[in-house]
Write a protein that holds these residues in place. Structure first.
Motif, short mmCIF file in Angstrom:
data_model
loop_
_atom_site.label_atom_id
_atom_site.label_comp_id
_atom_site.label_asym_id
_atom_site.label_seq_id
_atom_site.Cartn_x
_atom_site.Cartn_y
_atom_site.Cartn_z
N GLN A 1 0.80 -1.22 0.00
CA GLN A 1 0.00 0.00 0.00
C GLN A 1 0.84 1.28 0.00
N ARG A 2 2.14 1.13 0.07
CA ARG A 2 3.05 2.28 -0.05
C ARG A 2 3.72 2.34 -1.43
N SER A 3 3.21 1.52 -2.34
CA SER A 3 3.73 1.51 -3.70
C SER A 3 3.19 2.70 -4.49
N ASP A 4 3.86 2.99 -5.60
CA ASP A 4 3.33 3.99 -6.54
C ASP A 4 2.21 3.38 -7.37
N LEU A 5 2.33 2.10 -7.65
CA LEU A 5 1.37 1.40 -8.48
C LEU A 5 1.25 -0.04 -8.01
N VAL A 6 0.03 -0.51 -7.85
CA VAL A 6 -0.24 -1.88 -7.42
C VAL A 6 -0.98 -2.57 -8.56
N VAL A 7 -0.43 -3.68 -9.04
CA VAL A 7 -0.94 -4.32 -10.25
C VAL A 7 -1.44 -5.73 -9.94
N GLY A 8 -2.72 -5.96 -10.20
CA GLY A 8 -3.28 -7.29 -10.06
C GLY A 8 -3.05 -8.10 -11.32
#
Length: 325
Positions: free
Chosen positions: A139-146
């Motif tokens: 949740q501290r990423s710039d982008l989270v990809v499923g």
């Protein structure tokens, strides 16, 4: 620097392979982090530069305890290993219990990742749930990809998981990362992949459509340390390039302004590409290489056998290991 995390809703739809592909094709140096809460498997897939297996030490197991006292970027890199081909890898934990016990330390690690000078971080978060220990990193990423398969069950599980994840991220307000979705499918299943993403986005329109990655069993052997002929020509790598372009655009202009990556096809890529012209998509075209000095000498001397051997060796595909930087 950029921090991008990949996750699945259930099972193993190809998160690790996708993260490895992105790390290899990214336009800047990357650190590939195995943060799978169920136990990482990068060390079982990839050999080290020496050809030996990667080891549990150094890795997350040795780095996380240091996070109790804060971390500097230099310390992070000290606990990484270099896989064959040059990719920096931070190997994962062995069990889900270790991941859960370390949950309070992941935010410190996330800050250290984002401060790595000149290096972006690609995270394989594995299967992600509301109580996953690695969620505080993701949740501290710039982008989270499923990552989803073009299959009904995979789509259903992703929709359920995104319901939980979007609610969790909503509490972060403006600091919440953007969420994207990619579909893995066979080369002949592009319509199914598009339909899978559209089905999920019908319920979550704010989720970015990041396209597809074409599954191909032969080049996928790269992700297990096996040599593969001309991986840059495969649909897997071609679709991976397109994915990276979309990811770069989603992360921001600082990445988009970076120079394009060289072909990630093995430690001796430069030697292979010296006499080859490239097409518009950056993939060398076959049969357009110029004549080398050695070829000219052979022809001038009338040594037909040597010239034939040179042509034969040039026509044979070179088998290389995937260049995970």
């Amino acid at each position: 620097m950029a921090l991008i995390s990949f996750f699945s809703a259930k099972g193993a739809p190809g998160v690790t392979s996708t993260a490895m592909l992105v790390a290899a094709l990214w336009p800047r140096p990357t650190l590939l982090v195995d943060a799978d809460g169920n136990g990482g498997d990068l060390l079982m897939r990839l050999p080290s530069e020496s050809g030996m297996a990667l080891t549990q030490h150094p890795g997350l197991l040795t780095l996380l305890p240091l996070a109790r006292h804060g971390l500097s970027s230099g310390v992070v890199m000290d606990h990484s290993q270099v896989a064959l081909g040059g990719q920096r890898v931070l190997v994962g934990l062995e069990t889900s219990e270790q991941a859960e016990a370390s949950a309070a330390l992941w935010p410190t690690l996330a800050r250290a990742f984002r401060e790595l000078p000149g290096t972006d971080v690609v995270v394989d978060a594995g299967q992600l749930a509301a109580r996953s220990g690695q969620l505080s990193l993701v949740q501290r990423s710039d982008l989270v990809v499923g990552v989803v398969r073009a299959e009904p069950a995979s789509v259903m599980h992703m929709r359920e998981r995104l319901t939980v994840i979007t609610q969790t991220f909503a509490a972060l307000g403006a600091d919440a990362p953007r969420i994207g979705l990619i579909a893995l499918s066979g080369v002949q299943q592009q319509d199914e992949a598009s339909s899978a993403i559209a089905t999920v986005r019908a319920e979550f329109p704010e989720v970015l459509d990041l396209g597809q990655v074409a599954l191909d069993a032969r080049p996928e052997r790269m992700f297990h340390g096996d040599p593969v002929s001309r991986p840059e020509r495969t649909m897997l790598v071609r679709s991976g390039r397109s994915l990276v372009q979309r990811l770069v655009a989603a992360v921001g202009p600082s990445i988009a302004a970076a120079p394009a990556p060289e072909a990630a096809t093995g430690p001796d890529t430069t030697a292979q590409g010296e006499d080859q012209e490239e097409s518009a998509d950056g993939i060398p075209e076959e049969g357009v290489s110029g004549t080398t000095e050695g070829d000219a000498d052979a022809e001038a001397a009338g040594d037909g056998e040597a010239a034939e051997e040179t042509r034969s060796s040039r026509s044979r595909p070179r088998k290389k290991r995937w260049s995970l930087r």
